[in-house]
Write an enzyme that holds these catalytic residues in place. Structure first.
Site, mmCIF file in Angstrom:
data_model
loop_
_atom_site.group_PDB
_atom_site.id
_atom_site.type_symbol
_atom_site.label_atom_id
_atom_site.label_comp_id
_atom_site.label_asym_id
_atom_site.label_seq_id
_atom_site.Cartn_x
_atom_site.Cartn_y
_atom_site.Cartn_z
ATOM 1 N N ASP A 11 1.193 -0.930 -0.009
ATOM 2 C CA ASP A 11 0.007 0.019 0.080
ATOM 3 C C ASP A 11 0.926 1.595 0.220
ATOM 4 O O ASP A 11 1.579 0.731 0.538
ATOM 5 C CB ASP A 11 -0.130 0.501 1.251
ATOM 6 C CG ASP A 11 -1.605 1.156 1.441
ATOM 7 O OD1 ASP A 11 -2.034 1.699 0.784
ATOM 8 O OD2 ASP A 11 -2.398 1.856 2.745
ATOM 9 N N SER A 12 -0.063 2.660 -0.441
ATOM 10 C CA SER A 12 1.041 3.957 -0.026
ATOM 11 C C SER A 12 1.461 3.893 1.680
ATOM 12 O O SER A 12 2.446 4.807 1.872
ATOM 13 C CB SER A 12 -0.152 4.923 -1.021
ATOM 14 O OG SER A 12 -1.136 4.928 0.546
ATOM 15 N N TYR A 43 -0.444 8.730 -2.940
ATOM 16 C CA TYR A 43 -0.453 8.063 -3.406
ATOM 17 C C TYR A 43 -1.749 9.104 -4.508
ATOM 18 O O TYR A 43 -2.264 9.017 -5.811
ATOM 19 C CB TYR A 43 -1.038 6.681 -4.123
ATOM 20 C CG TYR A 43 0.927 5.971 -4.038
ATOM 21 C CD1 TYR A 43 1.667 6.084 -3.234
ATOM 22 C CD2 TYR A 43 0.208 4.482 -4.467
ATOM 23 C CE1 TYR A 43 2.486 5.129 -3.141
ATOM 24 C CE2 TYR A 43 1.602 3.773 -3.956
ATOM 25 C CZ TYR A 43 2.416 4.038 -3.712
ATOM 26 O OH TYR A 43 4.037 3.430 -3.409
ATOM 27 N N GLY A 44 -2.666 9.142 -3.860
ATOM 28 C CA GLY A 44 -3.904 9.780 -4.252
ATOM 29 C C GLY A 44 -4.180 11.198 -5.374
ATOM 30 O O GLY A 44 -4.931 10.963 -6.015
ATOM 31 N N CYS A 74 -4.193 -1.582 -1.493
ATOM 32 C CA CYS A 74 -4.401 0.207 -1.962
ATOM 33 C C CYS A 74 -5.425 0.422 -3.048
ATOM 34 O O CYS A 74 -5.427 0.007 -4.347
ATOM 35 C CB CYS A 74 -3.167 0.868 -2.569
ATOM 36 S SG CYS A 74 -2.935 2.357 -3.137
ATOM 37 N N ASN A 75 -6.382 0.842 -2.978
ATOM 38 C CA ASN A 75 -7.384 1.254 -4.280
ATOM 39 C C ASN A 75 -6.569 2.071 -5.329
ATOM 40 O O ASN A 75 -7.286 1.983 -6.797
ATOM 41 C CB ASN A 75 -8.960 2.481 -4.113
ATOM 42 C CG ASN A 75 -9.607 1.573 -2.484
ATOM 43 O OD1 ASN A 75 -10.599 0.615 -3.362
ATOM 44 N ND2 ASN A 75 -9.219 1.264 -1.721
ATOM 45 N N THR A 76 -6.272 3.464 -5.052
ATOM 46 C CA THR A 76 -5.170 3.884 -6.535
ATOM 47 C C THR A 76 -4.477 4.090 -6.762
ATOM 48 O O THR A 76 -4.417 3.717 -8.785
ATOM 49 C CB THR A 76 -4.537 5.150 -5.298
ATOM 50 O OG1 THR A 76 -5.471 5.880 -3.819
ATOM 51 C CG2 THR A 76 -4.382 6.458 -6.146
ATOM 52 N N CYS A 183 -10.705 3.814 0.224
ATOM 53 C CA CYS A 183 -9.198 3.689 0.348
ATOM 54 C C CYS A 183 -8.956 2.385 1.562
ATOM 55 O O CYS A 183 -9.750 2.998 2.417
ATOM 56 C CB CYS A 183 -9.172 5.316 0.615
ATOM 57 S SG CYS A 183 -7.368 5.628 1.034
ATOM 58 N N HIS A 185 -7.318 2.820 4.289
ATOM 59 C CA HIS A 185 -7.089 4.095 5.130
ATOM 60 C C HIS A 185 -7.892 4.607 6.090
ATOM 61 O O HIS A 185 -8.030 4.684 7.377
ATOM 62 C CB HIS A 185 -6.251 5.590 4.708
ATOM 63 C CG HIS A 185 -4.455 5.432 4.824
ATOM 64 N ND1 HIS A 185 -4.226 4.668 3.151
ATOM 65 C CD2 HIS A 185 -3.707 5.475 5.005
ATOM 66 C CE1 HIS A 185 -2.583 4.478 3.385
ATOM 67 N NE2 HIS A 185 -2.380 5.126 4.824
HETATM 68 N N1 DGL Z 1 -4.480 3.735 1.098
HETATM 69 C C1 DGL Z 1 -5.171 3.805 -0.125
HETATM 70 C C2 DGL Z 1 -5.751 3.651 -1.047
HETATM 71 O O1 DGL Z 1 -6.451 2.037 -0.342
HETATM 72 C C3 DGL Z 1 -3.986 5.330 -1.090
HETATM 73 C C4 DGL Z 1 -4.212 6.651 -0.740
HETATM 74 C C5 DGL Z 1 -2.899 7.582 -1.000
HETATM 75 O O2 DGL Z 1 -1.738 7.287 -0.927
HETATM 76 O O3 DGL Z 1 -3.138 8.368 -0.978
HETATM 77 O O4 DGL Z 1 -6.440 4.171 -2.137
#
Ligand code: DGL
Length: 259
Positions: A11-12, A43-44, A74-76, A183, A185
């Protein structure tokens, strides 16, 4: 590659540990290696090319540790890079996407809310998913600022509370009956979110679905671990290890690594 090799996750940052927890609950005998690229979080707001570059770097680290499958926790990263990852590497990949489908199918109001990063909400993959649920009104909200606060360990701060009020109140006004946490997080914010949302609004994330999919794909490919003890879990981070240790409640080994 054998069935007793570890499951690799990245993940990020620390958020994907919510996915790790769901996988560890379903598959407790699996060894796991988790990589938190917190130095590069969030990462977003990064470009698609940057997200692909970082996702390849993370994947190569996990492949060097002999991962039998990679979970993009991580969704992103999933919505921006999973196609490129699948084209480039032979190992099976599990991605995580916002749980729009169960929310849209079960919504009585036909209005749902989604909180996710800019990178996820702007991705082509997300737009394709939304197109499938034209009968449902989807209120999209970028969670600006939430990930940096979580990465700093400021989950319970007044600043977090204010941001959540700002993002959720318009959704309450719009009459949503489901809130999708898009996300990895954000599940760590559920206690605060529950204080803001009326009880009838259900909150869903993708953790359990990803765990079930990981099990299915492992059974169809390299196989599940056959060790009869709890799997070993190693967590790597390239930033301050304290935040990761705190979120894991100090139960597991956290290693610092510059990558
Ligand atoms: N945890 C991440 C997600 O699921 C990325 C959050 C990020 O780094 O912006 O999108």
């Amino acid at each position: 590659m054998t069935n007793n090799n570890p499951i690799g996750l990245f993940d990020s940052g620390i958020g994907g540990t919510s996915i790790w927890t769901a996988i560890h609950e379903l598959l407790p005998n699996e060894d796991t290696i988790y990589l938190a690229d917190s130095k590069n979080a969030p990462y977003g707001q990064k470009s698609k090319d940057e997200i692909i570059h970082l996702s390849c770097k993370n994947t190569e680290f996990l492949l060097d540790q002999n991962s039998k499958i990679i979970v993009v926790a991580c969704n992103t990263a999933t919505t921006n890079a999973i196609t490129e990852l699948r084209n480039k590497y032979k190992v099976p990949f599990i991605g995580i996407e916002p749980a729009i489908k169960p929310a849209a199918i079960n919504s009585k109001q036909h209005v749902i809310g989604i909180l996710a990063t800019q990178g996820t909400l702007n991705s082509e993959l997300f737009h394709q998913t939304v197109q499938k649920f034209k009968d449902t009104k989807i209120i999209e909200q970028i969670g600006h600022g939430l990930v940096p606060l979580i990465e700093n360990g400021d989950i319970n701060s007044p600043e977090m509370n204010k941001l959540l009020h700002d993002y959720l109140e318009p959704m309450i006004q719009a009459n949503i009956d489901y809130l999708v946490l898009g996300c990895s997080h954000y599940p760590y914010l559920i206690p605060q979110i529950k204080k803001i949302l009326p009880n009838h609004i259900k909150i869903i994330d993708s953790g359990e679905a990803v765990a079930r999919q990981t099990k299915k794909v492992l059974m169809e490919n390299v196989g599940l671990s056959n060790q009869d003890k709890e799997g070993k879990a190693i967590f790597y981070t390239n930033a301050n290890p304290k935040v990761l240790t705190d979120i894991l409640k100090s139960q597991y080994e956290v290693k610092s690594k510059d990558f």
